[in-house]
Design an enzyme around this catalytic site. Structure first.
Site, short mmCIF file in Angstrom:
data_model
loop_
_atom_site.label_atom_id
_atom_site.label_comp_id
_atom_site.label_asym_id
_atom_site.label_seq_id
_atom_site.Cartn_x
_atom_site.Cartn_y
_atom_site.Cartn_z
N ASP A 176 0.82 -1.21 0.00
CA ASP A 176 0.00 0.00 0.00
C ASP A 176 0.86 1.26 0.00
OD1 ASP A 176 -2.66 1.32 0.38
OD2 ASP A 176 -1.75 1.95 2.27
N GLU A 221 1.78 0.08 -4.79
CA GLU A 221 0.95 1.24 -5.13
C GLU A 221 1.87 2.45 -5.00
OE1 GLU A 221 -3.09 3.60 -3.74
OE2 GLU A 221 -1.92 2.49 -2.26
#
Length: 614
Positions: free
Chosen positions: A266, A303
């Site tokens: 993330d 990400e």
């Protein structure tokens, strides 16, 4: 690099071959550390070792025992490296032998990264039951759809039973309400039997607010940097070695002990690390060592909101070695081209021209001035292959961060949904679906939590309302704490055999099959590609080829039929998909055959794919 035992988890409580518990706790702040066994009414003192680690090997802790870590004879806390929290984030940890699971996937080989067709899902809302076991019952459905890699949103233990997963506070513990560690292992084993790879979303840039006791143990956070969630995790400040080991061990555990095939990390742009060896690079080196030892293949996907190839460049080129990254800019350009709002970060995107640039360059901003950021942004990704970029028309963020959580099915026409799906699937990148989009799921995907701290719950409610204060015309932001908000976000499996949902599902199956069957689509050579946007018509011609196999994709984003001319140097085109055809509930069919330089009518909001096998 911090010394690590690649073969075994050392942190927390684990069991050796003699069935003894090996306890290893990092707590450099403490003067005394012990393990409390509440059911046995017993406390076991740990011995102080080097670098703030406390340890003991004992036969007094058995698999299944509940325990807490006692700091300085005063504070009882869950184990930061706990593998199970059956009573939630504030309760005792549970000792489990994560290596005792009987795997049946010894013949499994990870899917080659360039062949990944990803499907992002949230365990709690993917099925009515919201468990790993229930997800296992849907694997045949996913196999028939054509996806070969599921990406599971974070499963690290969070407060309550309803959460996106990004509020996890115990990274080693698998959410108990989903089925815990054994439930996840069983799911992964079942996926491998079906030929499906498993990607796990992990969060190494922040920790959730409730049940976060890490600071009681050591300097897990630093005031040197701020993140959107508060002080940054400490990857480069004083005392950071234990933090780096903690998260690196966590990553290795998922690969080694849970047979996870890839992780999606993330928002790595929020990881603050100015060490000589960035934590991501260090993790990659450790994963490489693990792969040498086990013979298995694992990928690290990030990400990333920086358009910085340093993250995805190989280690030997002084990059961080990440295997692939999400590309939000493709999504943004596609949304604007499809008629979406141009507020917030969408203001940076012009639509068609930027979509064409995304097809050719992966990054839209690779050295240009970004009005939204008010600076020159990005670097060119000239030498990075197509398999390093993951693209999508929607994902959990882009849906769930809207006030009302509307999916594309609620924002775009049925025809435009088919066009957007096609635009993703014909790209020279890795395509990803968000659960339910393949049958045009109408339910929203809302933001939901189940904090048990009343003050925190109220703060989240107020924060969500304040975030969307300017959107009163759309109504009130749904209460993230309400169980109804969570239930409203669940997929409706009863729609699969009802139109138009069944038609959309068959359309997606066809798109995915073509993606796999046509070499010009499945081979991700970014240099064997031409793209021709036409702003006046709002059309885009994408021509891709591999050896003598050619594909041309005619896309019409306008609300009127448009005349588009096929490439002049390739003859004998055969139509393989027309999203406007009656079989897909469209307005009209196009000719099955076409020739070089022929003019073809493309219906409004549609895509036609022609193939040529010269």
């Amino acid at each position: 690099m911090i010394p690590l035992n690649i073969s075994n988890k050392s942190l927390g409580v684990s069991f050796n071959t003699e069935e003894q518990a090996e306890v290893y706790i990092w707590s450099p702040k403490a003067k005394k550390v012990a393990i409390s066994l509440p059911d046995q009414k017993k406390t076991i003192a740990l011995s102080e070792g080097e670098m703030g680690y406390w340890q003991i090997t004992t036969s007094e802790i058995k698999p299944g025992d509940l325990y807490k870590v006692v700091l300085d004879e005063e504070h009882e806390r869950p184990d930061p490296a706990s593998l199970a929290q059956p009573e939630g984030v504030h309760g005792p940890s549970q000792a489990i032998d994560v290596k005792s699971f009987k795997w049946t996937d010894s013949n499994w080989n990870n899917v080659p990264l360039e062949d990944y067709i990803l499907y992002e899902l949230h365990t709690g809302t993917f099925t009515p039951e919201g468990t790993f076991a229930a997800m296992e019952q849907k694997l045949d459905y996913l196999k028939e759809l054509g996806v070969n890699a599921i990406e599971i949103m974070p499963v690290a233990q969070f407060p309550g039973s309803r959460n996106w997963g990004y509020d996890g506070v115990l990274p080693f513990a698998t959410q108990d309400s989903y089925g815990g560690a054994e439930g996840l292992q069983q799911l992964v084993d079942a996926c491998h039997q079906k030929g499906i790879a498993v990607i796990l979303d992990v969060v190494y840039n922040h920790m959730g607010p409730e049940g976060n006791y890490l600071n009681d143990f050591g300097p897990y956070f630093t005031e040197k940097y701020n993140t959107p969630w508060g002080p940054a995790l400490n990857f480069d400040d004083a005392g950071c070695d234990g933090v780096r080991k903690y998260f690196t061990e966590n990553l290795l555990m998922w690969f080694r002990d849970f047979h996870i095939d890839a992780v999606r990390m993330d928002a790595v742009h929020a990881i603050k690390d100015f060490s000589a060896t960035h934590i991501l690079r260090e993790m990659k080196m450790c994963v490489n060592d693990l792969m040498k030892e086990t013979g298995r293949t694992h990928y690290m996907i990030v990400e990333l909101d920086l358009n910085d190839t340093r993250f995805i460049n190989p280690l030997e080129e002084q990059g961080f070695g990440m295997d692939a990254q999400w590309v939000d800019e493709f999504h943004h350009a596609l949304r604007v081209t499809a008629g979406g709002d141009r507020n917030g970060y969408y203001a940076d995107f012009t639509g068609l021209q930027h979509l064409a640039k995304a097809y050719t360059d992966a990054y839209v901003y690779d050295g240009q001035y970004s009005p939204h950021r008010d600076k020159i942004f990005g670097i060119k990704a000239e030498n990075n292959p197509g398999k390093q970029f993951i693209v999508f028309s929607q994902n959990h963020d882009q849906v769930g961060n809207r006030m009302l959580g509307e999916r594309t099915s609620q924002l775009s026409s049925f025809e435009m949904q088919k066009l957007m799906a096609g635009a993703v699937m014909v790209s020279p990148f890795l395509p990803m679906l968000f659960m339910g989009e393949e049958y045009s799921e109408p339910n929203p995907f809302l933001y939901f939590v189940s904090h048990t701290d009343p003050e925190l719950a109220e703060a989240v409610r107020k924060g969500r309302k304040a975030e969307f204060a300017a959107f009163h015309a759309q109504g009130e932001a749904p209460d993230p704490m309400a169980e109804g908000t969570f239930n409203e976000s669940k997929l409706q499996w009863n729609l699969l055999d009802k139109d138009p949902h069944s038609t959309m599902l068959k359309y997606y199956q066809t798109l995915i099959r073509l993606r796999k069957e046509l070499p010009a689509l499945s081979k991700l050579n970014r240099r064997q590609l031409d793209v021709e946007p036409n702003d006046e018509q709002q059309t885009l011609i994408l021509h891709r080829w591999h050896n003598n196999d050619h594909v041309v994709c005619l896309m019409n984003f306008s609300k009127s039929p448009q005349q588009v001319t096929l490439p002049s140097h390739v003859k004998n085109w055969t139509i393989v998909l027309d999203s406007a055809a009656p079989e897909w509930k469209g307005p009209a069919s196009s000719p099955d055959k076409a020739d070089a330089a022929q003019s073809v009518t493309v219906q409004p909001e549609s895509i036609i794919i022609y193939a040529n096998h010269a």
